[in-house]
Design an enzyme around this catalytic site. Structure first.
Site, mmCIF file in Angstrom:
data_model
loop_
_atom_site.group_PDB
_atom_site.id
_atom_site.type_symbol
_atom_site.label_atom_id
_atom_site.label_comp_id
_atom_site.label_asym_id
_atom_site.label_seq_id
_atom_site.Cartn_x
_atom_site.Cartn_y
_atom_site.Cartn_z
ATOM 1 N N THR A 123 -34.605 0.124 -77.598
ATOM 2 C CA THR A 123 -34.563 -0.753 -76.423
ATOM 3 C C THR A 123 -35.963 -1.045 -75.883
ATOM 4 O O THR A 123 -36.873 -0.220 -76.046
ATOM 5 C CB THR A 123 -33.714 -0.072 -75.325
ATOM 6 O OG1 THR A 123 -33.872 -0.781 -74.112
ATOM 7 C CG2 THR A 123 -34.126 1.378 -75.074
ATOM 8 N N ASP A 124 -36.087 -2.175 -75.192
ATOM 9 C CA ASP A 124 -37.360 -2.484 -74.517
ATOM 10 C C ASP A 124 -37.585 -1.553 -73.321
ATOM 11 O O ASP A 124 -38.700 -1.470 -72.801
ATOM 12 C CB ASP A 124 -37.390 -3.956 -74.070
ATOM 13 C CG ASP A 124 -36.269 -4.338 -73.108
ATOM 14 O OD1 ASP A 124 -35.386 -3.505 -72.826
ATOM 15 O OD2 ASP A 124 -36.276 -5.487 -72.626
ATOM 16 N N GLU A 125 -36.522 -0.849 -72.878
ATOM 17 C CA GLU A 125 -36.663 -0.001 -71.686
ATOM 18 C C GLU A 125 -37.621 1.162 -71.904
ATOM 19 O O GLU A 125 -38.095 1.761 -70.942
ATOM 20 C CB GLU A 125 -35.297 0.542 -71.238
ATOM 21 C CG GLU A 125 -34.401 -0.552 -70.759
ATOM 22 C CD GLU A 125 -33.261 -0.067 -69.865
ATOM 23 O OE1 GLU A 125 -33.327 1.070 -69.365
ATOM 24 O OE2 GLU A 125 -32.326 -0.850 -69.679
ATOM 25 N N TYR A 150 -31.866 7.558 -69.390
ATOM 26 C CA TYR A 150 -31.460 6.798 -70.586
ATOM 27 C C TYR A 150 -32.686 6.405 -71.403
ATOM 28 O O TYR A 150 -32.779 6.693 -72.597
ATOM 29 C CB TYR A 150 -30.663 5.542 -70.185
ATOM 30 C CG TYR A 150 -30.591 4.510 -71.295
ATOM 31 C CD1 TYR A 150 -29.835 4.748 -72.443
ATOM 32 C CD2 TYR A 150 -31.301 3.302 -71.216
ATOM 33 C CE1 TYR A 150 -29.793 3.808 -73.478
ATOM 34 C CE2 TYR A 150 -31.259 2.366 -72.235
ATOM 35 C CZ TYR A 150 -30.507 2.627 -73.365
ATOM 36 O OH TYR A 150 -30.469 1.707 -74.390
ATOM 37 N N LYS A 154 -34.014 7.494 -75.206
ATOM 38 C CA LYS A 154 -34.250 6.538 -76.307
ATOM 39 C C LYS A 154 -35.706 6.646 -76.781
ATOM 40 O O LYS A 154 -35.983 6.542 -77.974
ATOM 41 C CB LYS A 154 -33.958 5.103 -75.855
ATOM 42 C CG LYS A 154 -32.506 4.798 -75.563
ATOM 43 C CD LYS A 154 -31.587 4.884 -76.774
ATOM 44 C CE LYS A 154 -31.776 3.764 -77.758
ATOM 45 N NZ LYS A 154 -30.760 3.833 -78.854
#
Ligand code: NAD
Ligand code: DAU
Length: 344
Positions: A123-125, A150, A154
């Site tokens: 993810t970009d997060e 989260y 990741k």
């Protein structure tokens, strides 16, 4: 080609399986999924009877189950994860188990069994948050600054994937993509939550001031990006994947959806307490995958939203029960956030 897909009963995984079998009808797919609250085999009803599709119920944190399912597989495409930021703020434990330990268990088995390609969906997060005003975007060289349990889980998983490449030579690739939307997305996520609320005659809950920005990617565009990375991507490389339009605030997005429904914005928006540590802005620079592999998103946000709204309107059977459970979760969450605001 025999491909093990983890988390194939979830939103993106099930879209990917349908996409792949349509485009590569001779390949064989094993869908390995624990069927958590987010997994739903109804997502795969179109392919359930295909001799090229097999479902195995299993947990990626369980080395025996993983090894058994991975025997004889050529490629692994790893989607399985706990994926919802709000849930990770309530209890991070399962995020650590599934997203970190689960990824490690898969990597170890892939190495021992000589898997020829391991593709990890991230993810970009992991890159953190960008300031609201500004042109900056995330790219493959952006340093990691995860801010929620989260995204921290990741980020840890991504580091393990690359460590297995550098330390042990496992042939890996990673895609870090932005917010997906489209058919079969769980109604806990913002776009399906808005759509299903409006279908049921309820307002759209906007966290905080609504001036938060996400980079919206139609799920089919994401599936094409994964296909290209799997077939032409360079081993050991990371590719960022994002949508066509940038800098759409949550409020603007809500207004686009209200327009599709032909409803007046002032009557259908409800401001609710904010998510703690809410990341302000995401924007993904996808020039690398564009220049190296020729990928670009096909769907405008307007087009993707039209298709998504139509899908939820036509498939109420799919989301109605899940929606009830989800809104119970949100009711508890909103109460807690309201009382935290009062006490601070
Ligand atoms: P999802 O929550 O819809 O689906 C996750 C799937 O994984 C479910 O089918 C669930 O049953 C399965 N699963 C969970 N724990 C498992 C376990 N221990 N063992 C086996 N299966 C398990 O998620 P999604 O939105 O489809 O996201 C898929 C992947 O893409 C995730 O890795 C997520 O981090 C990543 N991602 C998602 C988005 C997005 O916008 N949805 C954006 C960027 C990256
Ligand atoms: O950026 C990629 C990530 O996108 C993925 O890695 C995650 O798995 C995925 O869940 C998603 O995370 P977000 O937190 O950005 O998505 P979510 O749909 O939960 O929220 C999108 C934005 O909408 C965010 O700014 C919070 C806001 N929001 C969300 C809900 C559910 C609201 O304003 N109201 C809501 O009711």
């Amino acid at each position: 080609m025999k491909i093990l897909v983890t988390g194939g009963a979830g939103f993106i995984g099930s879209n990917f399986i349908r996409f792949w079998l349509h485009r590569h009808p001779k390949d064989e797919i094993i869908n390995f999924d624990k069927l958590t609250y987010a997994g739903n085999l109804a997502n795969l009803k179109e392919v359930a009877d295909s001799p090229h599709y097999h479902f195995v119920k299993g947990d990626i944190t369980n080395p025996q189950e993983v090894r058994k399912a991975m025997e004889g597989v050529d490629w692994v495409v790893h989607f399985a994860a706990e994926s919802h930021v709000d849930r990770s703020l309530e209890d991070p434990t399962v995020f650590i188990d599934t997203n970190i330990k689960g990824t490690y268990v898969l990597l170890k088995a892939a190495l021992e069994l000589g898997v020829k390609r391991f593709h990890h969906i991230s993810t970009d997060e992991v890159y953190g948050a960008l300031p609201l005003e500004g042109e900056e975007k995330f790219n493959e060289k952006t340093s990691y600054h995860p801010r929620s349990p989260y995204s921290a889980s990741k980020a840890a998983a991504d580091h393990f994937v690359l460590a297995f490449y550098h330390s042990f030579g496992l042939p890996v690739t990673i895609t870090n993509c932005s917010n997906n939307y489209g058919p079969y997305q769980h109604p806990e996520k913002f776009i399906p939550r808005m759509i299903t609320n409006l279908i049921l005659g309820k307002k759209i809950p906007i966290y905080g001031d609504g001036r938060y920005v996400r980079d919206w990617l139609y799920v089919e565009d994401h599936c094409r990006a994964i296909e290209l990375v799997l077939t032409e991507g360079k081993i050991g490389e990371v590719y960022c994947v994002g949508g066509k339009e940038k800098d759409v605030t949550n409020l603007q997005l809500a207004k686009m959806i209200l327009k599709i429904f032909g409803r007046k914005e002032e009557e259908w928006l409800e401001f609710v307490p904010d998510r703690p540590g809410h990341d302000r802005r995401y924007a993904v620079d996808w020039r690398k995958i564009n220049q190296e592999l020729g990928w670009q998103p096909q769907y405008s946000l307007e087009e993707g939203l039209q298709k998504t709204v139509a899908w939820y309107q036509e498939n109420e059977w799919w989301w109605r029960d899940t929606k009830k459970e989800t809104e119970k979760f949100y009711q508890r969450l909103t109460e807690r956030r309201k009382s935290n605001v009062k006490n601070n």
